[in-house]
Scaffold this motif. Structure first.
Motif, PDB file in Angstrom:
ATOM      1  N   SER A  83      -3.477  78.779   1.997  1.00  0.00           N
ATOM      2  CA  SER A  83      -4.689  78.025   2.322  1.00  0.00           C
ATOM      3  C   SER A  83      -5.581  78.773   3.304  1.00  0.00           C
ATOM      4  CB  SER A  83      -4.337  76.636   2.863  1.00  0.00           C
ATOM      5  OG  SER A  83      -3.457  76.722   3.959  1.00  0.00           O
ATOM      6  N   ILE A  84      -5.013  79.559   4.188  1.00  0.00           N
ATOM      7  CA  ILE A  84      -5.825  80.287   5.165  1.00  0.00           C
ATOM      8  C   ILE A  84      -6.661  81.378   4.484  1.00  0.00           C
ATOM      9  CG2 ILE A  84      -4.151  82.060   5.870  1.00  0.00           C
ATOM     10  CD1 ILE A  84      -5.051  81.126   8.807  1.00  0.00           C
ATOM     11  N   ILE A  85      -6.305  81.721   3.259  1.00  0.00           N
ATOM     12  CA  ILE A  85      -7.033  82.766   2.523  1.00  0.00           C
ATOM     13  C   ILE A  85      -8.472  82.368   2.226  1.00  0.00           C
ATOM     14  CG2 ILE A  85      -4.926  83.678   1.463  1.00  0.00           C
ATOM     15  CD1 ILE A  85      -5.886  82.285  -1.187  1.00  0.00           C
ATOM     16  N   HIS A  86      -8.780  81.085   2.288  1.00  0.00           N
ATOM     17  CA  HIS A  86     -10.124  80.612   1.959  1.00  0.00           C
ATOM     18  C   HIS A  86     -11.084  80.634   3.149  1.00  0.00           C
ATOM     19  CE1 HIS A  86      -8.835  79.678  -2.043  1.00  0.00           C
ATOM     20  NE2 HIS A  86      -7.848  78.961  -1.574  1.00  0.00           N
ATOM     21  N   LEU A  87     -10.563  80.919   4.342  1.00  0.00           N
ATOM     22  CA  LEU A  87     -11.443  81.010   5.506  1.00  0.00           C
ATOM     23  C   LEU A  87     -12.052  82.400   5.602  1.00  0.00           C
ATOM     24  CD1 LEU A  87      -9.551  79.307   8.475  1.00  0.00           C
ATOM     25  CD2 LEU A  87     -11.528  78.460   7.229  1.00  0.00           C
ATOM     26  N   PRO A  88     -13.345  82.484   5.912  1.00  0.00           N
ATOM     27  CA  PRO A  88     -13.909  83.801   6.188  1.00  0.00           C
ATOM     28  C   PRO A  88     -13.148  84.441   7.360  1.00  0.00           C
ATOM     29  CG  PRO A  88     -15.640  82.157   5.968  1.00  0.00           C
ATOM     30  CD  PRO A  88     -14.328  81.416   5.994  1.00  0.00           C
ATOM     31  N   PRO A  89     -12.975  85.750   7.346  1.00  0.00           N
ATOM     32  CA  PRO A  89     -12.160  86.429   8.359  1.00  0.00           C
ATOM     33  C   PRO A  89     -12.521  86.090   9.803  1.00  0.00           C
ATOM     34  CG  PRO A  89     -12.761  87.956   6.628  1.00  0.00           C
ATOM     35  CD  PRO A  89     -13.498  86.684   6.345  1.00  0.00           C
ATOM     36  N   GLU A  90     -13.805  85.904  10.086  1.00  0.00           N
ATOM     37  CA  GLU A  90     -14.204  85.624  11.467  1.00  0.00           C
ATOM     38  C   GLU A  90     -13.761  84.241  11.940  1.00  0.00           C
ATOM     39  OE1 GLU A  90     -17.691  84.530   8.775  1.00  0.00           O
ATOM     40  OE2 GLU A  90     -16.302  86.232   8.912  1.00  0.00           O
ATOM     41  N   ARG A  91     -13.371  83.351  11.018  1.00  0.00           N
ATOM     42  CA  ARG A  91     -12.926  82.001  11.391  1.00  0.00           C
ATOM     43  C   ARG A  91     -11.410  81.866  11.448  1.00  0.00           C
ATOM     44  NH1 ARG A  91     -16.512  78.675   7.303  1.00  0.00           N
ATOM     45  NH2 ARG A  91     -14.925  77.093   7.698  1.00  0.00           N
ATOM     46  N   VAL A  92     -10.680  82.867  10.986  1.00  0.00           N
ATOM     47  CA  VAL A  92      -9.212  82.794  10.982  1.00  0.00           C
ATOM     48  C   VAL A  92      -8.636  82.691  12.395  1.00  0.00           C
ATOM     49  CG1 VAL A  92      -7.105  84.059  10.383  1.00  0.00           C
ATOM     50  CG2 VAL A  92      -8.946  83.813   8.699  1.00  0.00           C
ATOM     51  N   PRO A  93      -9.087  83.484  13.378  1.00  0.00           N
ATOM     52  CA  PRO A  93      -8.521  83.328  14.722  1.00  0.00           C
ATOM     53  C   PRO A  93      -8.659  81.906  15.275  1.00  0.00           C
ATOM     54  CG  PRO A  93      -9.693  85.400  14.585  1.00  0.00           C
ATOM     55  CD  PRO A  93     -10.007  84.634  13.320  1.00  0.00           C
ATOM     56  N   GLY A  94      -9.779  81.250  15.000  1.00  0.00           N
ATOM     57  CA  GLY A  94      -9.962  79.869  15.452  1.00  0.00           C
ATOM     58  C   GLY A  94      -8.969  78.919  14.807  1.00  0.00           C
ATOM     59  N   ALA A  95      -8.704  79.108  13.517  1.00  0.00           N
ATOM     60  CA  ALA A  95      -7.717  78.260  12.837  1.00  0.00           C
ATOM     61  C   ALA A  95      -6.321  78.504  13.398  1.00  0.00           C
ATOM     62  CB  ALA A  95      -7.745  78.515  11.334  1.00  0.00           C
ATOM     63  N   LEU A  96      -5.983  79.757  13.652  1.00  0.00           N
ATOM     64  CA  LEU A  96      -4.666  80.060  14.228  1.00  0.00           C
ATOM     65  C   LEU A  96      -4.522  79.468  15.621  1.00  0.00           C
ATOM     66  CD1 LEU A  96      -4.266  83.759  13.021  1.00  0.00           C
ATOM     67  CD2 LEU A  96      -3.295  81.684  11.985  1.00  0.00           C
ATOM     68  N   THR A  97      -5.596  79.486  16.396  1.00  0.00           N
ATOM     69  CA  THR A  97      -5.588  78.851  17.717  1.00  0.00           C
ATOM     70  C   THR A  97      -5.385  77.345  17.578  1.00  0.00           C
ATOM     71  OG1 THR A  97      -7.009  80.575  18.638  1.00  0.00           O
ATOM     72  CG2 THR A  97      -6.971  78.478  19.809  1.00  0.00           C
ATOM     73  N   GLU A  98      -6.010  76.751  16.567  1.00  0.00           N
ATOM     74  CA  GLU A  98      -5.832  75.315  16.316  1.00  0.00           C
ATOM     75  C   GLU A  98      -4.384  75.017  15.909  1.00  0.00           C
ATOM     76  OE1 GLU A  98      -7.294  71.233  15.797  1.00  0.00           O
ATOM     77  OE2 GLU A  98      -7.516  72.914  17.169  1.00  0.00           O
TER      78      GLU A  98
END
Length: 182
Positions: A83-98
């Motif tokens: 599911s994380i594959i659908h996030l643009p790369p610049e938004r992945v760190p924010g999702a991981l922080t969440e």
């Protein structure tokens, strides 16, 4: 990897587990069968409708991985299976922080994603559902560290004959502080 993840969460005492980006709920019941207290979250109301129709006995919620409607340290485990594959790369760190925010210290994270060569950090690729990105194991681990995760299990799977790409799987543990060991 699903079995190892379930075993680790159970060995740590169990507790709630979120299947983030659950889609139509294909893996949520499987994790329940492995002994986890799991519920699904997906951005698409249609996917949640399908999941609820297939398994009305399980909990499914509409939500986004970037702002989970969960308390801090509410989860013992979190799975983001392709599911994380659908996030643009610049938004992945924010999702991981969440993910780190909602996992208790010692909680387990399972990530699955299409892989790219170790020489490449990330690469966009065609996906029939939505734009998506492939990641190297090395780069994903680099992104996890400052969010407070330490990798405990990693696997790189070669592509199957009917697949274009191989896959990567990571199980990480939420540490007590950002990047600090437990």
């Amino acid at each position: 990897m699903l079995g190892v993840f379930a075993e680790l969460v159970r060995a740590d005492g169990g507790g709630p587990v979120a299947d983030v980006g659950c889609g139509p709920g294909r893996l949520t019941p499987y994790l329940v069968d492995l002994g986890l207290d799991v519920f699904g979250i997906d951005l698409s109301p249609e996917m949640i409708r399908l999941a609820r129709a297939a398994r009305p006995d399980l909990r499914y919620e509409v939500g986004t991985m970037e702002t989970l409607a969960l308390d801090d340290a509410a989860l013992s485990g979190l799975m983001a299976w392709y599911s994380i594959i659908h996030l643009p790369p610049e938004r992945v760190p924010g999702a991981l922080t969440e993910f780190a925010r909602v996992l208790r210290p010692g909680g387990r994270l399972l990530l699955a994603f299409q892989s790219t060569d170790e020489e490449l950090d990330m690469q966009p690729h065609d996906h029939r559902v939505a734009p998506s990105y492939r990641w190297s194991l090395r780069r994903m681990e680099e992104l996890l560290r400052p969010c407070g995760f330490r990798t405990v299990t990693r696997m790189l799977r070669d592509r199957e004959p009917d697949e274009i790409y191989g896959a990567s799987y990571l199980i990480a543990i939420r540490t007590d502080g950002a990047g600090a060991p437990e």
